[in-house]
Design an enzyme around this catalytic site. Structure first.
Site, PDB file in Angstrom:
ATOM      1  N   LYS A 294       0.871  -1.179   0.000  1.00 36.59           N
ATOM      2  CA  LYS A 294       0.000   0.000   0.000  1.00 36.59           C
ATOM      3  C   LYS A 294       0.903   1.223   0.000  1.00 36.59           C
ATOM      4  O   LYS A 294       1.925   1.242   0.715  1.00 36.59           O
ATOM      5  CB  LYS A 294      -0.887  -0.015   1.247  1.00 36.59           C
TER       6      LYS A 294
ATOM      7  N   SER B 199      -9.757   1.764   2.728  1.00 37.62           N
ATOM      8  CA  SER B 199      -8.878   2.550   1.892  1.00 37.62           C
ATOM      9  C   SER B 199      -7.825   1.710   1.154  1.00 37.62           C
ATOM     10  O   SER B 199      -7.265   2.181   0.165  1.00 37.62           O
ATOM     11  CB  SER B 199      -8.158   3.600   2.741  1.00 37.62           C
TER      12      SER B 199
ATOM     13  N   SER C 229      -9.911  -0.564   6.898  1.00 35.64           N
ATOM     14  CA  SER C 229      -9.274  -0.350   5.593  1.00 35.64           C
ATOM     15  C   SER C 229      -8.560  -1.562   5.020  1.00 35.64           C
ATOM     16  O   SER C 229      -8.158  -1.536   3.853  1.00 35.64           O
ATOM     17  CB  SER C 229      -8.290   0.817   5.666  1.00 35.64           C
TER      18      SER C 229
END
Lengths: 482, 485
Positions: B79, B154, B178
């Site tokens: 990420k 997210s 997330s």
């Protein structure tokens, strides 16, 4: 109407640690710009702070030296404000649970004369907390550059109660506080390097009034003398405002020590809302009894305690102690010399008068001095035994400060040994007595000190090399017969 | 099955048996990424040459008999909030669009030491604020199961890349769901470890007291393998916990059950899609069938979770994001004429609307006079929420809930921020309580969209949580199904 001042001081002291307070990079002064940085100091994305235990040790020591209560648990808060010297745009500090609570600083007020000890009193402390220093802005014509070398240096904020009543008290407070920090090895407190910084909160009120007046914060007081001058200036300014019918505005003012003037930086309306909240990146710290006990063993005797001991243990005058005690190394130097020669006052005189002068001339620190306590002890013994005259000893001192040679070696090298040919000496003494019937009469009339009048001509005749002890003895013997 | 769709465990065995090389595997992943990412848009960037050189180094080690374990040679995606030295670190924000990290996060160091191939920067909602990846300043990542739908967020890029075969495992971060929510929406396993198990050093902070890094994998077994590699105390993160890290994968077999599984009624009420409810119910039935005891539990303060979360998370982010000021790095407005301009204009231009909304909200709740009413009170309710869970754990081993109220929704469907916030209604409590939570695929909707269930464990008992999850996942293996792209 008479006014009195109410003053509280906020003193920031940089803690002398190897590394910064929340990361491993070195702390220091005078390095090329932005070399004492790492991702944590620069607040790069993703970094986290980790508490430096040495900084905690130091602040606990400061607290113990100043009689504070050490909080069993303290936590860390974020003080949020934007300024380019603050890399995170928040400062890690302590808001409602400082590590040191209460405490006091012993001060000495000026005495009636230089050789008379002044009154001692205590200034109460509110708290001491730990925080991080910010970087430094350098302003140029069209832009400003930031140096983050200082950012993240451990910093103590020492807050006094509003109990200081004069600029003199503030001066005495800072002198004592500074010496205490240096004694404890907590900081070098070099104000030129920003290691000790002071802000003053000042208000005035009519004498007898118990409520506090509106306070003004005075910033950038960057020497102890400027603190005194700035406070004095601010008290006068406030009294003048009030007496001319004005009111004091709560504000922060910038004092310029060079010009002795101040100007407003910001008023209360522009005050920051720091939005303090507990820093979620740091765990609260528990300070247990064992930790405190360990630090307690590292706490040195404080300057005023040392002074009281010197006065009784060594029976030396107050004026000498008041020079010796402020520098821990100097006080230790004295104690060693005093113990080696068994003549504390003579040793103290040499140190205070001659050693400090020579060091100052040569701009040498005591730690680098070529004169050691053993040198002092030997010199005292040479004078006491009459091997050298006092004047010759002064010459020896200057030489040994420069060369580091032992006093005995210098006396030989320079031929400074006192003249001890008894017959020659007796002749000079007789001539001196014969040449000064007035002094002879006075001596015979019982004025003991008249004997000194005969010594000058003898010394002159001996070209300064006469053994003073022998001169004294010979004169006494001859005068008794005269 | 092509290499890029195999599980980490399978590939580790094949690498160990030298039936494949890391270079072959990495090349397969790169080729797959190049083939499908123009549709999925999971990546912000990738460095093909760097990945291949890491793969070559892995193959050299293995040839020399110096392989470092099961992760050696496995391409793992990051990420774009986790620092890898020399690679971009953008948080999918214009603010950091050109920022290259000079240092490694602790998890990165650990994965490098384990020999993993650090592969690619994965898209997210800007600064991890969002539940759909639509808040990325760069592009919206698509759900590989329906390109018109979102992958969740997210960590949408991390979930979508894995589901699409563009990595063998990925790392994400989870502040309010997330990791788990996008895992559920993309048919992969997503684990949010106990707060403090995995170092946050090198993770761009959103809300420091809630953030945790965790793995996305195709199976629970893979998750156990990857968790072990990244977990453990880190002296650079004061909030990381000193605890023994067990062999989670071995523990999957050592913990046979049966378990007591709690079903909190508050997680099955209004707003839960019937198809999600049915799929989760089937999983519950399965656990019952293998001898688990299913018990009703209550988490009475659940309804306050979203409110408490948006006070604490925004308060912390308002402070955490203050460092993005245009002074030292990151976006600086070309219009700026003085320091206030640098702040105002750089931040106005550099941050997107959701980030600004949260900074403003957080600044407000911390303001003088409001702190006690909002932040302090929220912290107290947070304690009540945690106590709810700890109370429930007196009678159950784990808690089972849906991960997300609905399967993946269409892009643009949740324009109202509050509607978006409610996507995390089942996941937020776990962050507030600091507990481990895992989303495990448990079926598909009639329209072919993935559904996930969430298992919530006790603090630092990931081994138990993973064992329970594996008991379902090993026989069902929904995560091994692949989307058609």
């Amino acid at each position: 109407m008479n006014y009195e001042a109410v003053i509280g001081l906020e003193v920031h002291v940089q803690i002398k640690t190897h590394s910064k307070v929340f990361t491993r990079v070195a702390a220091g002064y005078g390095q090329p710009e932005n070399t004492l940085t790492d991702p944590v100091v620069l607040a790069l994305p993703g970094v986290l702070p980790v508490m430096n235990k040495a900084a905690l040790d130091a602040i606990i020591k400061a607290g113990l030296l100043l009689g504070c209560e050490i909080a069993p648990i303290c936590k860390w808060d974020r003080k949020n404000y934007f300024y380019p010297d603050s890399p995170k745009n928040y400062q890690i500090s302590q808001y409602d649970q400082p590590i040191c609570v209460g405490g006091r600083v012993e001060i000495e007020l000026p005495g009636s004369a230089r050789n008379v000890m002044g009154e001692h009193t205590h200034i109460a402390l509110t708290r001491i907390h730990l925080e991080e220093d910010v970087g430094k802005l350098n302003h140029f014509a069209h832009d400003s550059l930031v140096d983050y070398n200082r950012a993240g240096t451990p910093l103590m904020e020492i807050v006094s109660e509003p109990v200081i009543r004069s600029a003199e008290e503030a001066y005495a407070y800072l002198t004592s506080l500074r010496a205490t920090m240096i004694y404890g090895g907590i900081s070098d407190c070099d104000m030129e390097k920003g290691q000790l910084r002071c802000d003053a909160n000042i208000s005035i009120r009519p004498v007898g009034e118990t409520r506090l007046g509106t306070k003004v914060e005075l910033k950038n007081l960057n020497s102890i003398s400027f603190v005194r001058d700035g406070i004095e200036h601010e008290i006068k300014r406030q009294i003048a405002v009030v007496q001319s019918g004005g009111t004091i505005v709560q504000e922060t003012r910038d004092y310029d020590g060079m010009t002795g003037t101040s100007q407003s930086l910001r008023t209360k309306e522009m005050a920051h809302d720091y939005r303090y909240f507990p820093d979620p990146d740091l765990m609260p710290v528990k300070v247990d009894a064992a930790w405190k006990a360990r630090i307690q063993t590292e706490c040195p005797e404080l300057p005023f305690d040392k002074q009281r001991r010197f006065l009784t243990q060594y029976q030396i005058p107050y004026t000498l102690t008041s020079v010796l005690i402020w520098d821990r190394a100097l006080a230790n130097f004295f104690e060693q010399a005093a113990k080696l020669c068994g003549r504390p006052q003579a040793a103290a005189n040499w140190i205070v008068n001659d050693l400090l002068r020579e060091l100052s001339h040569a701009q040498v620190a005591l730690a680098d001095s070529k004169v050691t306590p053993a040198h002092i002890a030997e010199l005292v013994a040479l004078v006491d035994s009459g091997t050298v005259t006092n004047n010759a000893a002064k010459e020896v001192f200057v030489d040994m400060a420069a060369t580091g040679d032992k006093p005995g070696v210098i006396v030989e090298r320079k031929g400074l040994k006192a003249e001890t040919n008894a017959d020659e000496l007796e002749g000079w003494c007789r001539e001196s007595i014969a040449a000064n019937p007035k002094a002879l009469a006075e001596f015979k009339a019982g004025k003991e000190s008249a004997i000194n009048a005969f010594k000058g001509p003898v010394m002159k005749a001996a070209k300064g090399k006469a053994n003073p002890k022998l001169v004294d003895e010979t004169l006494h013997r001859l005068l008794a017969q005269a | 099955m092509p290499l890029y769709f195999r599980t980490l465990t399978e590939l580790a065995d094949q690498l160990a048996a030298k039936t494949i090389t890391s270079t072959e595997l990495t090349q397969a992943v790169i080729a797959r990424t190049k083939a499908v990412d123009f549709q999925v848009k999971a990546f912000n960037s990738f460095d093909e040459a760097d990945a291949l050189s890491q793969a070559a180094a892995s193959d050299t080690r293995r040839a020399a008999g110096q392989a470092r374990g099961p992760l050696d040679g496995i391409p793992i995606g990051f990420k774009d909030v986790i620092a890898v030295a020399g690679q971009p670190l953008t948080a999918s924000s214009k603010m950091l669009a050109n920022f290259i990290s000079p240092y490694d996060a602790t998890v990165t160091q650990k994965l490098k030491q384990a020999g993993a191939v650090c592969w690619g920067r994965l898209n997210l909602d800007e600064f991890a604020m969002g539940s759909s990846t639509e808040n990325s300043a760069f592009h919206t990542t698509r759900n590989p199961y329906d390109l018109e739908r979102v992958p969740g967020g997210s960590s949408g890029g991390s979930a979508a890349a894995l589901a699409a075969g563009e990595a063998i495992a990925t790392l994400g971060s989870d502040t309010g769901g997330s990791i788990r929510q996008p895992a559920a929406l993309c048919n992969v396993v997503g684990l949010k470890p106990t707060y403090g198990l995995v170092s946050r050093f090198g993770l761009i902070a959103f809300a420091s007291s809630l953030d945790q890094i965790g793995p996305f994998t195709r199976t629970v077994e893979d998750s156990a393998l990857l968790l072990r590699a990244i977990a453990g105390h880190d002296e650079r993160d004061s909030t990381s916990f000193k605890t023994e890290i067990p062999d989670y994968r071995a523990a999957l077999q050592e913990k046979p059950g049966p378990w007591r599984i709690g079903i909190p009624k508050e997680y099955f009420g209004e707003g839960l899609d019937p198809e999600v409810a049915a799929a989760v119910q089937k999983a519950v039935e399965y656990y019952k069938s293998i001898g688990c005891e299913i018990k009703d539990v209550s988490l009475p303060h659940t309804e306050y979770g979203v409110g408490v979360y948006y006070i604490i998370a925004t308060a912390e982010c308002s402070s955490n994001l203050a460092r993005y000021d245009g002074v030292r790095y990151g976006h600086r407005s070309k219009e700026a004429k003085d320091i206030l301009d640098v702040y105002f204009k750089s931040r106005a231009e550099g941050f997107g609307p959701e980030v600004k909304r949260r900074i403003i909200l957080g600044t407000y709740v911390l303001s003088s006079g409001y702190y006690d009413a909002y932040y302090l009170r929220a912290q107290k309710v947070r304690t009540l929420i945690r106590n709810d869970f700890l109370e429930a754990y007196k009678s159950v081993d784990v808690i089972l809930t849906p991960t997300s109220p609905t399967p993946a929704f269409k892009r643009g469907a949740k324009a109202d921020p509050l509607a978006m916030y409610l996507c995390d209604v089942y996941t937020i409590g776990v962050n507030l309580a600091g507990l481990p939570g895992i989303s495990v695929p448990c079926g598909f909707s009639r329209g072919g969209l993935p559904i996930g269930m969430q298992l919530i464990g006790q603090p630092f008992r990931e081994a138990d949580l993973l064992a329970v999850a594996n008991a379902y996942d090993a026989p069902h293996a929904w995560g091994k199904k692949t989307p058609t792209l």
